[in-house]
Design a protein around this motif. Structure first.
Motif, short mmCIF file in Angstrom:
data_model
loop_
_atom_site.label_atom_id
_atom_site.label_comp_id
_atom_site.label_asym_id
_atom_site.label_seq_id
_atom_site.Cartn_x
_atom_site.Cartn_y
_atom_site.Cartn_z
N THR A 35 2.71 8.86 3.27
CA THR A 35 1.40 9.43 2.97
C THR A 35 0.25 8.57 3.47
N LYS A 36 0.53 7.40 4.01
CA LYS A 36 -0.53 6.44 4.33
C LYS A 36 -0.87 6.40 5.82
N GLU A 83 -6.25 8.81 0.28
CA GLU A 83 -5.62 7.52 0.00
C GLU A 83 -6.65 6.56 -0.60
N ALA A 121 0.83 -1.21 0.00
CA ALA A 121 0.00 0.00 0.00
C ALA A 121 0.86 1.26 0.00
N LEU A 172 -4.32 4.78 6.93
CA LEU A 172 -4.38 3.32 7.05
C LEU A 172 -4.03 2.88 8.46
N GLU A 177 -6.74 3.44 -0.88
CA GLU A 177 -7.03 2.26 -0.07
C GLU A 177 -8.12 2.52 0.96
N ILE A 179 3.72 0.47 3.66
CA ILE A 179 3.21 1.83 3.56
C ILE A 179 4.35 2.82 3.31
#
Length: 248
Positions: free
Chosen positions: A61-62, A22, A9, A65, A24, A58
């Motif tokens: 930026t994630k 994001e 991701a 999550l 996801e 990751i």
């Protein structure tokens, strides 16, 4: 042998620009009355197959999550986050992950997709355990080959052709999920050490091609009547919302 899940991701998510959330975490349907991110469909399918530990790759930026899944305990899972320094492709992400999964059976899927059947990972794991395969790919029929990694099998389920996003192809089956064991992890390690940096973007497709060239046993399982939706496109988002938005 323990089964672990891998979720890459750490991509840039540029296909949906200027949409900045994001991908996801794009909401599709609901979970216990709250918006359900598309990546949770993958997580649930891994859990159903018996996975207890999921490694989520990751980048900086994630953050959403991690905020959403936390440790994973609320889903009965252990979620471990692996940081990829630069978005250099899925192959590079797996290089960073190998020290933790090299002796395990691995199942992998994309966090911005939804696939059916729900038990697809269970089917792949069973096929892997009953065969001498190094890598087993889960295949789904698609109408537009130009958006996917397309696969051709022989009568013994061996992958004999892989073409990434071909234009005007007659191939009908794309790979969408994967299962492998220590032998393929060892192969990935050798590529990471010797060839990985040669690619501008080191993809899983490169690993498939290199594995075929090196004589690895790569097989595919077709999910007849299945479904594979990629939410990296506006068409995929529309299809997913139409099919899953009423799920609670």
């Amino acid at each position: 042998m323990r089964i672990v899940g891998v979720i890459p991701a750490a991509g840039k998510g540029e296909r949906l620009l200027p949409y900045s959330v994001e991908k996801e975490m794009f909401p599709v349907g609901f979970h216990k009355g709250k918006p359900k991110p598309v990546s949770q469909y993958l997580v649930e399918r891994m859990a159903f197959s018996g996975v207890k530990n999921i490694f989520m790759i990751i980048n900086h930026t994630k953050v959403s999550l991690m905020k959403y899944y936390k440790s994973g305990k609320w889903l009965g899972l252990n979620i471990i986050y692996v940081y990829q320094d630069e978005p250099l492709g899925m192959g590079d992400a797996l290089c960073a992950l190998l020290p933790w999964v090299k002796d395990e059976i691995v199942v992998m899927g994309m966090p911005d997709t939804i696939f059916e059947p729900f038990n697809a990972f269970s089917v792949l794991i069973k096929f892997y355990n009953q065969s001498t395969s190094d890598l087993v790919l889960g295949l789904f029929e698609v109408s537009d080959p130009s958006k996917y990694g397309m696969i051709e099998l022989d009568e013994n389920y061996n992958v004999i052709c892989h073409v990434d996003k071909p234009q005007g192809s007659t191939l009908r089956w794309c790979w969408g999920i994967a299962c492998w064991g220590p032998r393929f992890s060892q192969f990935i390690q050798s590529i990471c050490e010797n060839q990985g940096k040669k690619f501008k973007e080191f993809t899983f497709g490169h690993l498939i091609d290199l594995g075929m060239n090196c004589g690895l046993i790569i097989k595919g399982v077709k999910f007849e009547g299945g479904r594979y939706i990629d939410l990296g496109t506006s068409e995929g988002i529309s299809e997913a919302i139409a099919l899953y938005s009423q799920q609670i």
